[in-house]
Scaffold this active site. Structure first.
Site, PDB file in Angstrom:
ATOM      1  N   ASP A   1       0.832  -1.198   0.000  1.00  0.00           N
ATOM      2  CA  ASP A   1       0.000   0.000   0.000  1.00  0.00           C
ATOM      3  C   ASP A   1       0.874   1.260   0.000  1.00  0.00           C
ATOM      4  OD1 ASP A   1      -2.764   1.081   0.500  1.00  0.00           O
ATOM      5  OD2 ASP A   1      -1.785   1.857   2.297  1.00  0.00           O
TER       6      ASP A   1
ATOM      7  N   GLU B   1      14.372 -14.390  -0.020  1.00  0.00           N
ATOM      8  CA  GLU B   1      14.874 -15.484   0.808  1.00  0.00           C
ATOM      9  C   GLU B   1      13.915 -16.680   0.790  1.00  0.00           C
ATOM     10  OE1 GLU B   1      15.422 -13.844   4.700  1.00  0.00           O
ATOM     11  OE2 GLU B   1      16.861 -12.332   3.989  1.00  0.00           O
TER      12      GLU B   1
END
Ligand SMILES: [Ca+2]
Ligand SMILES: [Ca+2]
Length: 540
Positions: A239, A270
């Site tokens: 957002d 990751e």
């Protein structure tokens, strides 16, 4: 089968050359090919996303509020539409001053929606169906009820004293955004008696901005991302991500914010096959969200079409639509992916953007589903759901009314009283009534998504804007080594005849969706389109 039904319903299977069973374009096992495309790190380029307001999707317990078990119970309906991935608007605890975009606890679930176990059950159920789930991550600000802010506001010396943006005056020489960019309300600075200071809020006063100058805030918010990635979410929709940092002379997308995004991307990387999609605050150019093409966002919303197609169709002129896609194709770095929309929780329903002209909605959706990128359908768009008139949070509730699954009084959404009244025309814009109608909006969406399914060209193939000698015609071609298509949309309310340049050697066009004819001689195409129509032609 679905496509064949849809084509015959549209009257497109009657001229022989464009039947899906045409031996020149043999049918394949598109579901099996879709499974392959949707596996692995590039899944998001081929997925059809569906934006869900959990509060309005499905109530499971009769309290009138949509919830996570309700959503889980509807996964098969969404999968039947052709949805591969969900984006959930905020699901975290919230005082609900901004429909959940005011987060009170980054690591919890809004009790209206269920418990963490319900969210885990949703993830499991979605993943068992091969569907992905991304969630809204609201990092620019928290709710004023968040424990971090409660601590920060207590005094000027507490460990989180600098986790928010504080000033002795309702302004700050290091932050010009207080006067330039107030989104909601008269001032971006709110007085707090506890500290006898003012705090900065780009949005509602109940949404204090976090202070990303604090390394602890950077670390804490990256840990929030890890928390949800560890849960198994497939990514985040970020957002107003450009607004993290403020400065004395620039309220735009600062380099410091981009550096933070690169850190966030490293965290996401990751984990296998996770993605980030940006909500750009620059509505007409999302280039800056992509960085080098692989170090910031995987996707960014293409609002230059998504939030402007109403004006573009209204002008009866294709130039602005063509220009916004041309910009993305030529200016964005390699690897970038448009997130293609025609609406969201922030703007009016597609029905209204189309000014009540269903053909305009359909033509906008045709462009959305065929330009290079990943489509995001806002829930109910596939039914042409109408606006509501009631307001609980703010004016945007008109486009956030409960989903319509079947007939009244609860429209399959609830056995109780809905938290927000249903939109207009609910008896004709519910799934049950449209499912059996080959002429319905829902059937149209299924035919569009059926055309995409399993075909890599739409999500990752090349795209080229085509030159046409009629200002009201949008034309593009999509191609990869496997398939070639020409997409044409008549953006006017009149029939058109036009010539288009086809220097790529397309030939033998077979119409696979819509109405109109295209003949090709050499490098020129001759186009004839009825009023208010679009079409997709396969040329390889
Ligand atoms: Ca409920
Ligand atoms: Ca900020």
């Amino acid at each position: 089968m679905l496509l064949a039904l849809a084509l015959s319903a549209l009257g497109c299977g009657d001229d022989g050359a464009d039947r899906p069973s045409d031996p020149v374009f043999p049918e394949r096992d598109w579901e099996a090919e879709a499974d392959l495309l949707l596996a692995g790190p590039d899944w998001y380029r081929h997925a059809v996303f569906y934006e869900v307001y959990v509060r309005s999707l499905q109530d499971s317990d009769g309290d009138g509020i949509g919830d996570l078990p309700g959503l889980t119970s509807r996964l098969d309906d969404l999968r039947a539409l052709g949805v591969d991935a969900l984006w959930l608007m905020p699901i975290m605890p919230t005082p609900f001053k901004d429909s959940g975009y005011d987060v009170a606890d980054y690591e919890g679930i809004n009790p209206d929606y269920g418990a963490m176990s319900d969210f885990e059950a949703l993830l499991d159920a979605a993943h068992a169906r091969g569907m992905r789930v991304i969630i809204d991550l609201v990092l620019n600000h928290t709710s004023s009820e968040h424990a971090w802010f409660q601590e920060s506001r207590a005094d000027k010396t507490n460990p989180k004293a600098d986790w928010y943006v504080w000033s002795d005056t309702p302004s700050d020489p290091n932050n010009s955004c207080g006067t330039q960019n107030v989104v909601f309300g008269p001032s971006a600075w709110e007085y707090d008696a506890g500290r006898d200071q003012y705090y900065f809020h780009r949005f509602y006063p109940e949404q204090p901005d976090l202070n990303y100058e604090s390394p602890e805030v950077v670390a804490a918010t990256l840990d929030v991302a890890r928390f949800w990635l560890d849960k198994g979410v497939d990514g985040f929709r970020c957002d107003v991500i450009s607004l993290l940092y403020e400065s004395a002379d620039d309220c735009g997308f600062l380099d410091k914010t981009k550096a933070y995004i690169k850190q966030l991307r490293q965290v996401v990387d990751e984990y296998p096959d996770r993605v980030l999609v940006a909500e750009p605050t620059n509505l007409t150019d999302a280039k800056s969200y992509f960085g080098s093409g692989n170090d910031q966002f995987h996707m960014a919303f293409h609002f230059g079409f998504g939030y402007f197609w109403s004006l573009q169709f209204g002008s009866q002129n294709a130039a602005a639509t063509l220009a916004t896609f041309q910009n993305a194709l030529t200016e964005y770095p390699a690897g970038s992916q448009d997130a293609l929309v025609i609406g969201s929780h922030d703007v009016v329903r597609a029905f209204d953007a189309a000014q009540g002209d269903e053909s305009r909605h359909r033509r906008a959706a045709l462009i959305q589903m065929t330009m290079r990128g990943s489509p995001f359908i806002y829930y109910g768009e596939e039914l042409g759901m109408r606006s509501g008139t009631a307001k609980v949070v703010d004016f945007r509730d008109s486009a956030r009314t409960p989903m319509l699954w079947s007939g009244g009084p609860g429209y399959g959404f609830t056995t109780g009283t809905p938290w927000l009244p249903f939109g207009a025309d609910a008896d004709s814009t519910n799934l049950e009534v449209q499912q059996g109608d080959p002429a319905s909006m829902h059937s149209y969406y299924r035919s569009l998504l059926g055309l995409r399914r399993g075909r890599a060209v739409w999500g990752s193939g090349d795209a080229e804007i085509l030159s046409v000698d009629h200002a009201g015609v949008f034309a593009a071609r999509r191609f990869d080594a496997d398939q070639r298509y020409v997409v044409v949309v008549n953006m006017t309310d009149d029939p058109v005849s036009a010539k288009l340049a086809l220097p790529g050697g397309e030939s033998r066009p077979g119409r696979v969706l819509g109405q109109g004819t295209l003949t090709i001689e050499g490098e020129a195409g001759t186009l004839s389109m009825p009023a208010r129509q679009g079409a997709v032609f396969r040329t390889k």
